[in-house]
Design an enzyme around this catalytic site. Structure first.
Site, PDB file in Angstrom:
ATOM      1  N   HIS A   1       0.842  -1.202   0.000  1.00  0.00           N
ATOM      2  CA  HIS A   1       0.000   0.000   0.000  1.00  0.00           C
ATOM      3  C   HIS A   1       0.874   1.248   0.000  1.00  0.00           C
ATOM      4  CE1 HIS A   1       0.811   0.791   4.227  1.00  0.00           C
ATOM      5  NE2 HIS A   1       0.401  -0.420   4.552  1.00  0.00           N
TER       6      HIS A   1
ATOM      7  N   ASP B   1      -4.894   4.976   9.616  1.00  0.00           N
ATOM      8  CA  ASP B   1      -5.154   4.436  10.948  1.00  0.00           C
ATOM      9  C   ASP B   1      -6.361   3.499  10.902  1.00  0.00           C
ATOM     10  OD1 ASP B   1      -3.101   5.968  12.026  1.00  0.00           O
ATOM     11  OD2 ASP B   1      -4.433   7.654  12.488  1.00  0.00           O
TER      12      ASP B   1
ATOM     13  N   TYR C   1      -8.637  15.063   3.055  1.00  0.00           N
ATOM     14  CA  TYR C   1      -9.331  14.342   4.125  1.00  0.00           C
ATOM     15  C   TYR C   1     -10.562  15.116   4.590  1.00  0.00           C
ATOM     16  CZ  TYR C   1      -4.845  11.862   4.738  1.00  0.00           C
ATOM     17  OH  TYR C   1      -3.696  11.126   4.547  1.00  0.00           O
TER      18      TYR C   1
ATOM     19  N   TYR D   1       0.086  14.696   9.414  1.00  0.00           N
ATOM     20  CA  TYR D   1      -0.714  13.885  10.333  1.00  0.00           C
ATOM     21  C   TYR D   1      -1.957  14.685  10.728  1.00  0.00           C
ATOM     22  CZ  TYR D   1       3.080  10.525  10.752  1.00  0.00           C
ATOM     23  OH  TYR D   1       4.035   9.571  10.475  1.00  0.00           O
TER      24      TYR D   1
ATOM     25  N   LEU E   1     -12.384  10.058  10.480  1.00  0.00           N
ATOM     26  CA  LEU E   1     -11.396  10.499   9.495  1.00  0.00           C
ATOM     27  C   LEU E   1     -11.593   9.696   8.216  1.00  0.00           C
ATOM     28  CD1 LEU E   1      -8.912  12.226   8.797  1.00  0.00           C
ATOM     29  CD2 LEU E   1      -7.477  10.387   9.703  1.00  0.00           C
TER      30      LEU E   1
END
Length: 314
Positions: A43, A48, A76, A179, A200
């Site tokens: 990947h 997460d 995101y 992050y 998320l």
């Protein structure tokens, strides 16, 4: 005596998986690898377990070019719980502090502005970055905090979506190495109330089309239907793959005639017309523009091979 290892398929391409919540990126990678019976899979940037959304999975020769996706922009959608800070900066962690939410709309707008553009970010202890050969989250699980250097990132766009009670929803378009959990944790501290991620979703990676994403359930359904109809599952699975060179789609293309490409594929730099003055290029050959690898323009203006596609027998 151990049984010989069963050989998988030489299948090459990129699957845009819509990662489900609650599974690690490696878990879904292994499931996709088994579904496709692929020899190799990898990947391009872990999500997460709490997160969902686009996780490009490279199969076969496409794994050689996955590094170019690691360097790409991402977008995101995130929902934060205000008033609570956790040790992991998300809902999977333990609450370590609770504070009242008292900021004004003006204070929120001002705080958000500080996270736009070129900024520096200190990675969370709960990340896969390494310190002295060991992943940070391994130290964190032992209750050990180690020094981390701030890293430059770029937040191209930080959109305010809504603020209702103790929930804040944002959309973030950012550079590699960002992050989102850390942005939310830092924002919570700037607002004086603390915050952590409860939702998320990665919306996009690079320029990949959102409508090409598929779920694990869809893949498993296709396999079951193929079995019922007595056709190879690959007949329905393989068309879902993006081209193996799609991770490097941002780079210019240099097409070589077959008389030159044979030297390039043997590891030799070759001269060509129409190449850029410098940098990495995608290299194709012949009239059908078959992708054969990545090259780089050398000091003499030649295309030098950097990563080559291995040609497998059909």
């Amino acid at each position: 005596m151990s049984r010989p290892r069963r050989r998988g398929r030489d299948i090459h391409g990129v699957l845009l998986l819509d990662k489900p919540q609650g599974m690690s990126s490696n878990d879904v990678l292994q499931k996709v690898k088994r579904i496709y019976n692929a020899n190799r899979a990898g990947h391009t940037g872990a999500l997460d377990p709490l997160a969902t959304g686009m996780l490009p999975i490279c199969l076969g020769e496409a794994t050689k070019f996955s590094q170019y996706l690691l360097d790409s922009d991402k977008r995101y959608r995130v929902i934060a719980r205000l008033g609570q800070r956790t040790d992991t900066s998300d809902a999977d962690g333990q609450i370590v502090q609770e504070r009242p939410v008292t900021f004004s709309a003006e204070q929120l707008a001002s705080a958000l502005e500080t996270f736009r553009g070129d900024i520096e970010q200190i990675p969370s202890m709960y990340s896969a970055l390494k310190y002295q050969g060991k992943k940070l989250y391994e130290y964190a699980r032992q209750g050990i905090e180690v020094p981390r250097e701030a890293r430059p990132i770029t937040v191209y766009e930080l959109l305010f979506i809504r603020h209702e009670g103790n929930e804040l929803e944002l959309e973030v378009h950012c550079s590699k190495g960002t992050y989102i959990r850390t942005i939310i944790d830092d924002l919570g501290e700037k607002l004086g109330c603390g915050a952590h991620v409860t939702y998320l979703r990665r919306l996009t990676v690079s320029k990949y089309p959102v409508d090409r994403m598929v779920t694990l359930e869809h893949l498993q359904t296709l396999v079951a239907q193929a079995e019922q109809q007595g056709v190879p599952a690959a007949q329905w699975l393989d068309p879902l793959l993006m081209p193996m060179d799609s991770p490097a789609s941002d780079y210019p293309v240099v097409n070589l005639p077959l008389t030159s490409s044979v030297y390039f594929k043997n590891g030799n730099p070759v001269r060509t017309t129409g190449a850029p003055l410098k940098g990495l290029v995608r290299v194709t050959e012949g009239e059908d523009d078959k992708f054969i690898g990545m090259g780089e323009i050398d000091d003499e203006g030649r295309v030098a091979p950097r990563r080559l596609v291995v040609e497998y027998p059909a």
